[in-house]
Design a protein around this motif. Structure first.
Motif: not given
Length: 117
Positions: A1-23
């Motif tokens: 469970m912890v590993q799944f959530q960490q991986s999910r967070f990594d994916t989410s925050f990586a997606a949100l890290s780019d200004a174009t994607r946030r736009g």
């Protein structure tokens, strides 16, 4: 469970890290849009926009479907609730630390004022 959530967070925050994607998320929050519309809005190539949309899709933030010859994008099912909870825990931690720092500064000011008298 912890590993799944960490991986999910990594994916989410990586997606949100780019200004174009946030736009793109902001734009899709107003209405659905085609890849072509998004590419034009952000002055980029279709290939570049497809890559951004793919990253957002992997994070569950965007979905897309082919309608005829057009790929239409819309906000996905991820509401970032777990990510927001994680951020909130750290915001509370830092608020508490700054409150303690404020108390230390106030105490030092009181001592300084007493020493001057």
């Amino acid at each position: 469970m912890v590993q799944f959530q960490q991986s999910r967070f990594d994916t989410s925050f990586a997606a949100l890290s780019d200004a174009t994607r946030r736009g793109v998320l902001e734009r899709l929050g107003r209405s659905d849009a085609s890849i072509t519309d998004l590419a034009e809005t952000f002055s980029m190539t279709l290939t570049g926009m497809k890559k951004h949309v793919s990253v957002l899709e992997q994070a569950g933030l965007v979905t897309s479907e082919k309608v005829g010859r057009v790929r239409v994008c819309r906000l996905g099912t991820s509401r970032l609730e777990h990510e927001a909870e994680w951020i909130e825990r750290y915001r509370q931690l830092w608020d508490a630390r700054f409150d303690k720092l404020d108390k230390v500064v106030e105490e030092l000011k009181r001592k300084e004022n007493n020493d001057e008298r």
